[in-house]
Scaffold this motif. Structure first.
Motif, short mmCIF file in Angstrom:
data_model
loop_
_atom_site.label_atom_id
_atom_site.label_comp_id
_atom_site.label_asym_id
_atom_site.label_seq_id
_atom_site.Cartn_x
_atom_site.Cartn_y
_atom_site.Cartn_z
N ARG A 36 14.55 38.82 -6.82
CA ARG A 36 13.67 39.24 -7.92
C ARG A 36 12.20 39.25 -7.48
O ARG A 36 11.45 40.19 -7.79
N ASP A 37 11.79 38.23 -6.75
CA ASP A 37 10.41 38.20 -6.27
C ASP A 37 10.14 39.33 -5.28
O ASP A 37 9.03 39.88 -5.23
N PHE B 109 15.05 39.70 -15.37
CA PHE B 109 15.67 38.42 -15.05
C PHE B 109 17.18 38.47 -15.27
O PHE B 109 17.94 37.78 -14.59
N ASP C 161 18.88 36.28 -9.07
CA ASP C 161 18.47 35.56 -7.87
C ASP C 161 16.96 35.64 -7.69
O ASP C 161 16.39 36.74 -7.61
N LYS C 162 16.29 34.50 -7.61
CA LYS C 162 14.83 34.47 -7.56
C LYS C 162 14.28 35.14 -6.31
O LYS C 162 13.27 35.88 -6.37
#
Length: 280
Positions: free
Chosen positions: A261-262, A252, A257-258
């Motif tokens: 990251r996903d 994280f 940035d989500k």
């Protein structure tokens, strides 16, 4: 050390830990090893750790200390009900039929664990060239763990073969200025070329390079499409210093940035290792 799953951020469904080991301490150990196990780490232990932290899948990586004996790995894969894939260490003379049998039992790649060696195997030899060809034919990736300064010719040979390359632990660049090293720049070029992936993993094994800076470079090189995340559980040589939740926290920090990251946690790992599919 005590785990702290209550503090971890939300993990997307289908997330994968792409580097871990299952260990039986009483197994015969290879003479050509750079580490040895301190204690057992069973597949049940690992699956429980994954469940505790909201991780769906895992990639078990053959450790150096068993050599080409993959019995512990294969037993673990058989016990995992499809949640785990594996990378095996093999001799270059192995037949394509034997490799196919490994693949049928959950192996999706072959590991070149060549770190801390006085002399590297000859990647240009007939045996290794044939092994790379067999891996390409079967769709097995080549996982490389090697000091960054020695990485370029090995990575070049793997890329030339057409087999996918997966490089451990940020490419293990040399020294605190490793981000500017030749080996790391060769790695970035290979990422951009499209058939090389890198594990954002084990910053405690780096030689003083900044993992966050390395991660930013790796992600920028391919819009985040050639990176996967891993913990290196159970942290051989660092068993008493680590907790699993720290490895999640690091990701994280490295990838705030989500969306990116996903992609690292789910999409890239599934596409590369075949998680969630019935066949690798």
């Amino acid at each position: 050390m005590t785990e702290r799953p209550d503090t971890i951020p939300r993990i997307p469904e289908g997330a994968a830990d792409c580097h871990a080991h299952v260990i039986k301490k009483d197994m015969p150990l290879s003479d050509n090893r750079h580490s040895q196990p301190a204690r057992d780490a069973s597949v049940d232990d690992y699956l429980q750790v994954l469940d505790t932290h909201g991780i769906t899948y895992g990639l078990l990586t053959a450790p150096s200390f068993y050599g080409a004996n993959n019995d512990v790995l294969l037993h673990a894969l058989a016990q995992a009900d499809g949640r785990l894939r594996g990378t095996a260490i093999v001799e270059p003379e192995i037949s394509e039929t034997e490799l196919s049998n490994l693949q049928d039992n959950g192996v999706c790649g072959l590991r070149f664990n060549w770190i801390r060696r006085d002399t590297l195997p000859d990647i240009e030899s007939r045996g290794y060239q044939r092994l790379l060809s067999k891996a390409k034919n079967l769709g097995l990736h080549i996982e490389i763990y090697l000091e960054g300064e020695f990485l370029p010719p090995v990575l070049k040979a793997v890329n030339k073969s057409g087999a996918r390359a997966v490089v451990d632990h940020f490419g293990h660049p040399e020294g605190k200025d490793g981000i500017h090293s030749q080996g790391f720049h060769v790695l970035l070029d290979a990422i951009e070329a499209g058939n090389t992936w890198v594990k954002l993993s084990a910053p405690f094994r780096l030689r003083c390079s900044d993992p966050a800076a390395l991660a930013r470079k790796i992600l920028a090189q391919s819009n985040g499409e050639r990176a996967v995340w891993a913990t290196d559980w159970p942290w051989v040589g660092h068993e008493n210093d680590m907790v699993y939740a720290d490895c999640i926290d690091w990701l994280f920090d490295w990838v705030p940035d989500k969306t990116a990251r996903d992609r690292v946690l789910v999409e890239n790992a599934h596409g590369l290792f075949g998680f969630g599919s019935t066949k690798t």
